[in-house]
Every structure is written in structure tokens, then in C-alpha cells.
Write a protein that holds these residues in place. Structure first.
Motif, PDB file in Angstrom:
ATOM      1  N   UNK A 236       0.001   7.312 -14.913  1.00 53.73           N
ATOM      2  CA  UNK A 236      -0.751   8.218 -14.051  1.00 53.73           C
ATOM      3  C   UNK A 236      -0.752   7.724 -12.597  1.00 53.73           C
ATOM      4  N   UNK A 237      -0.922   8.644 -11.639  1.00 53.91           N
ATOM      5  CA  UNK A 237      -1.074   8.224 -10.240  1.00 53.91           C
ATOM      6  C   UNK A 237      -2.434   7.587 -10.031  1.00 53.91           C
ATOM      7  N   UNK A 238      -2.506   6.625  -9.122  1.00 46.41           N
ATOM      8  CA  UNK A 238      -3.767   5.942  -8.822  1.00 46.41           C
ATOM      9  C   UNK A 238      -3.895   5.787  -7.317  1.00 46.41           C
ATOM     10  N   UNK A 239      -5.124   5.548  -6.872  1.00 46.11           N
ATOM     11  CA  UNK A 239      -5.384   5.231  -5.470  1.00 46.11           C
ATOM     12  C   UNK A 239      -6.154   3.921  -5.440  1.00 46.11           C
ATOM     13  N   UNK A 240      -5.639   2.973  -4.686  1.00 49.07           N
ATOM     14  CA  UNK A 240      -6.167   1.615  -4.694  1.00 49.07           C
ATOM     15  C   UNK A 240      -6.867   1.332  -3.363  1.00 49.07           C
ATOM     16  N   UNK A 241      -8.182   1.050  -3.378  1.00 55.03           N
ATOM     17  CA  UNK A 241      -8.888   0.706  -2.134  1.00 55.03           C
ATOM     18  C   UNK A 241      -8.471  -0.678  -1.660  1.00 55.03           C
ATOM     19  N   UNK A 242      -8.233  -0.809  -0.353  1.00 58.16           N
ATOM     20  CA  UNK A 242      -7.786  -2.095   0.189  1.00 58.16           C
ATOM     21  C   UNK A 242      -8.259  -2.248   1.630  1.00 58.16           C
ATOM     22  N   UNK A 243      -9.439  -2.788   1.808  1.00 60.91           N
ATOM     23  CA  UNK A 243      -9.964  -3.127   3.139  1.00 60.91           C
ATOM     24  C   UNK A 243      -9.856  -1.961   4.124  1.00 60.91           C
ATOM     25  N   UNK A 244     -10.505  -0.857   3.787  1.00 60.61           N
ATOM     26  CA  UNK A 244     -10.524   0.280   4.685  1.00 60.61           C
ATOM     27  C   UNK A 244      -9.377   1.244   4.517  1.00 60.61           C
ATOM     28  N   UNK A 245      -8.435   0.932   3.681  1.00 60.80           N
ATOM     29  CA  UNK A 245      -7.293   1.823   3.433  1.00 60.80           C
ATOM     30  C   UNK A 245      -7.255   2.197   1.958  1.00 60.80           C
ATOM     31  N   UNK A 246      -6.557   3.282   1.657  1.00 63.88           N
ATOM     32  CA  UNK A 246      -6.337   3.679   0.270  1.00 63.88           C
ATOM     33  C   UNK A 246      -4.841   3.763   0.048  1.00 63.88           C
TER      34      UNK A 246
END
Length: 442
Positions: A236-246
Motif C-alpha cells: 500500500x502507499x504510505x506517507x511518512x512524517x519527517x521533521x516538517x515534511x511528508x
């Protein structure tokens, strides 16, 4: 209208085809250039991807000009006006056809192996190419789909001449084209990047789609109450939070996977890198999970300083690892890094962090010099894979191996250059990486 590349064209074309989502649908790409376009559409519509093997019959002394096409199921299309206008004899035509039939058979074996073509009978078949010029190959593909029992045929292309629908002669039930310019000379003039698609890229697209459907459609394990309580396997597609970015990514986890390999792509690439997807599919077949994700957002990637900021890319890889550790379906798993080119430096840099808890690292054609000061701090067993003809990078990796204090190995793939485009070389990379991760993540 212009397209950055075939991936861009596929995304834009997919946006015009959402009315087909949910139908009993199969996406069919015309090798080679049509397959990466079709792969984007298949991903957007959640449909299986296949190839329709068609070969253009080029005029002997002007091969880019099609005088017809041949395809599977014995389909043959001849453009009589071109044949007459170019003075092509029956003998010339027969010679070209014989040669192209041989290439067709070779491609069939390479792309499908022993697998049979996807079932078309009673289904909607969406035929996709990277553009339409004379229409011969598209016409042949539609006839093949009809011969295999398709109930409805849709032809979709990013660009074609104004009279493109007339050239098809009603062979398709529906046609979708994004751009029909007044002046049309060649498909490539409407792409910023129209480089030749390799067989490896075609195979990577097909294998990635097969792996996605094999995992997402797999039956629940014995004893599972419902799919909701047994989320593995999945893709599945995912979105990963990373210090103010996705960061956009795709997580694939086969059932009972012991670990997940995170991919760090090279400069100018992304989570859709065909080479990384090829390797990832091989790992999935071996029962290992994979996370393909973008290390930068689209806005960040415009700045070349970010693209070569190894420390930033390593932090993003660390953020993705921490995110994976918190996911219910991947808690308690082992994690590995696969880095390509400049992404290898990010993988090694992240693996050298004091708190890094990564079990194995594999580098493909790695710019290990960009992680130079951190190399002695890497603790995870590390495999450096380099092409035998990639002389500069091979030397850099030899120097890196001398600085590594962890368990490590330098593997050279004979005959391979930096991008591993030579036949069989990417398969060798996949085999080496699969063996390394299987041994260390299990």
C-alpha cells in the motif's frame, strides 16, 4: 503540452481514466515505451498490468517509419499507403517481418518466462502506449485484445496526431488522448526525456505489479477471524512524517516477513526507480518486506543542494526507520538499508549513527566517498556491489571497504557499468542483495 518523461505522462493520463476504476479491468502496456506509462495507470487504478507484444515493421531504409506491425495471436497489420509510397517490395516486407517475429518471441520469453498472458476474456482491456504515430502498433494491440476475448477495449495515449481515432478504424471502443497537436512529426518531440526504455525497466514494472497483487490479494492465514485483524500481507502507499515534511512511499510486507528493507535512491531518482523496484520485487519474492520512499519532497528535490546533502538524506532515512518501528504491522521486525549511488552514502551515514539499530546494509554502485568520515562507525554487516566496468566507483568502494570495521564484503558484477543496464546484471544484484538480507535479517 509537453511531458517530463513517461512516468509524468502516465500520471497525467491516469487522471483521465478514473471512470474505469472498479471495473473488471486489465492494463496492457506496449513494450517497451508504453509499459512505464501503463504502470502508473495500473497503480492509480489498482489493476493488474500485462504486456501486449507487438513489433513495428519499419521501412528497411527508414526503420523509424512504420509500414505495419505484427503481434501475438498471429496479428498482422500492413500500412499499404506507406509500403507503396516508400517503394517497399514484398521481399523487403517479408524479411523485416521475419526478423521482427524472432524479436517478438525473444521478448515474450524474457518478459513472461513460463507465465501465460493475463486473462482478457470478458474483461475491459485498457491498451496503453507512450504515444501514437502511424497507429499500426496500437491497431495490432487492439486486435490482439479482441482475439483474446476482451469485452471492451479502451486505447489511451498521452499524445497523437489530430486524426488518430480515424487511423484506428473503430478497433477500440473508447479512445483517450491528452494532446493532439496541429503539428505532429514524432512522439519524442513532446517529451523532455524520451530515452529508450530498457528490458529491465519493463520487467521491473511487471514484477512490481505482480508482487503488489500477490500480496494485497492473498487470502488470510488459517485461523484469522477477518482481514481487518490480519493485515499482512499487504502492499500500500504510505506517507511518512519527517521533521516538517511528508514523504511519499510504498510499503510491501509479505506474510511472515522477518524484516523490512528501506531503499535510499540515488540523485535524480525517486521511489519509482525501476532498478530499485526490480530489486525490491526480488526481495518480496524471497519473503522480505520493502519500503520504497522519496527522501525529499518534490519542492525540496528542485534544489540540487538538497539532492547531494548526505546528512539530510540520512536523517530522512532514520525518520522512516523510526516511523516503521512504530507501525503495528512492523513492530519487532529487523530493518535493513539498500542504497543506490548517492543513496548508498545516505544509507551508510544513517547506519553509522550511534543509536542506529539496522541489521544489514547493501550498497549498489555506491558513492561511498560521500560517507567517508562515517564509514568506520558503521556496525551493520555491509555488502558493497559494484559493476566490473564501473572503474571509478569500483575504486571508491575498494577504499571504503578498507575503512569499514564491521563485517563486510565487496562483490563485483562482471561486465556491469554504473547503472547495471547490461542483460542479467541487475538480476545478479538482486540475487546478491537477497542472499545478504535473507541471511542477516532472518
Amino acid at each position: 503540452m509537453y511531458f517530463a518523461d513517461r512516468t509524468d505522462a502516465g500520471r497525467r493520463l491516469a487522471a483521465q481514466l478514473h471512470h474505469l476504476k472498479g471495473q473488471d479491468l486489465v492494463i496492457v502496456g506496449l513494450p517497451r515505451g508504453g509499459v512505464p506509462v501503463a504502470a502508473q495507470i495500473a497503480e492509480a487504478l489498482g489493476a493488474p498490468l500485462d504486456v501486449c507484444l507487438v513489433r513495428k515493421l519499419g521501412v528497411p531504409f527508414q526503420p523509424e517509419l512504420a509500414m505495419g506491425a505484427i503481434g501475438e495471436e498471429g496479428v498482422r497489420v500492413v500500412n499499404e499507403p506507406v509500403v507503396r509510397g516508400m517503394g517497399v517490395t514484398d521481399r523487403d516486407l517479408a524479411a523485416v517481418e521475419e526478423h521482427e517475429r524472432g524479436v517478438l518471441e525473444q521478448r515474450a520469453r524474457r518478459y513472461r518466462g513460463e507465465r501465460q498472458p493475463t486473462r482478457y476474456e470478458g474483461r475491459t482491456v485498457l491498451v496503453v502506449d507512450d504515444g501514437l504515430a502511424t497507429g499500426s502498433t496500437a491497431l495490432a494491440a487492439c486486435r490482439i485484445a479482441r482475439a483474446r476475448g476482451a469485452s471492451r477495449i479502451v486505447l489511451a495515449v498521452p499524445v497523437a496526431p489530430l486524426d488518430w481515432s480515424i487511423r484506428l478504424g473503430g478497433e477500440a471502443d473508447e479512445g483517450v488522448c491528452l494532446h493532439t497537436p496541429q503539428e505532429f512529426h514524432a512522439i519524442g518531440e513532446f517529451y523532455a526525456d524520451f530515452g529508450q526504455t530498457s528490458d529491465e525497466e519493463v520487467i521491473a514494472c511487471l514484477e512490481h505489479n505482480r508482487a503488489a497483487h500477490a500480496t494485497s490479494d492473498a487470502p488470510p492465514a488459517a485461523g484469522s477471524a477477518s482481514p481487518e485483524h490480519d493485515p499482512l500481507p499487504y502492499d500500500r502507499p504510505v506517507r511518512i512524517p519527517a521533521a516538517g515534511a511528508e514523504l511519499d512511499g510504498r510499503l510491501t510486507v509479505p506474510r511472515a516477513a522477518p524484516g523490512v528493507v528501506l531503499f535510499a535512491h540515488g540523485s535524480g531518482s525517486s521511489r519509482k526507480s525501476p532498478r530499485n523496484r526490480f530489486v525490491a520485487t526480488g526481495l518480496n519474492r524471497a519473503g522480505l518486506g520493502t519500503l520504497l520512499f522519496d527522501l525529499l519532497t518534490e519542492a525540496e528535490a528542485v534544489n540540487q543542494d538538497n539532492v547531494f546533502d548526505t546528512a539530510l538524506l540520512a536523517r530522512r532515512l532514520t525518520h522512516a526507520t523510526e516511523w516503521l518501528r512504530e507501525q503495528p504491522d512492523t513492530q519487532g521486525m529487523e530493518f535493513g538499508y539498500f542504497g543506490a549511488s548517492t543513496g548508498s552514502a545516505a544509507a551508510l551515514w544513517a547506519a553509522a549513527e550511534p543509536a542506529a539499530d539496522v541489521t544489514a546494509v547493501v550498497s549498489r554502485g555506491g558513492r561511498t566517498d560521500l560517507a567517508g568520515p562515517r564509514l568506520p562507525e558503521v556496525k551493520a554487516p555491509t555488502l558493497l556491489i559494484v559493476g566490473g566496468r564501473d572503474h571509478l566507483v569500483l575504486d571508491l568502494n575498494r577504499q571504503a571497504a578498507a575503512r569499514l570495521r564491521c563485517e563486510h564484503q565487496l562483490a563485483t558484477v562482471p561486465g556491469a557499468t554504473h547503472l547495471f543496464e547490461e542483460p542479467g546484471t541487475l538480476e545478479s544484484v538482486t540475487e546478491l542483495a537477497t542472499d545478504w538480507f535473507s541471511r542477516h535479517l532472518a
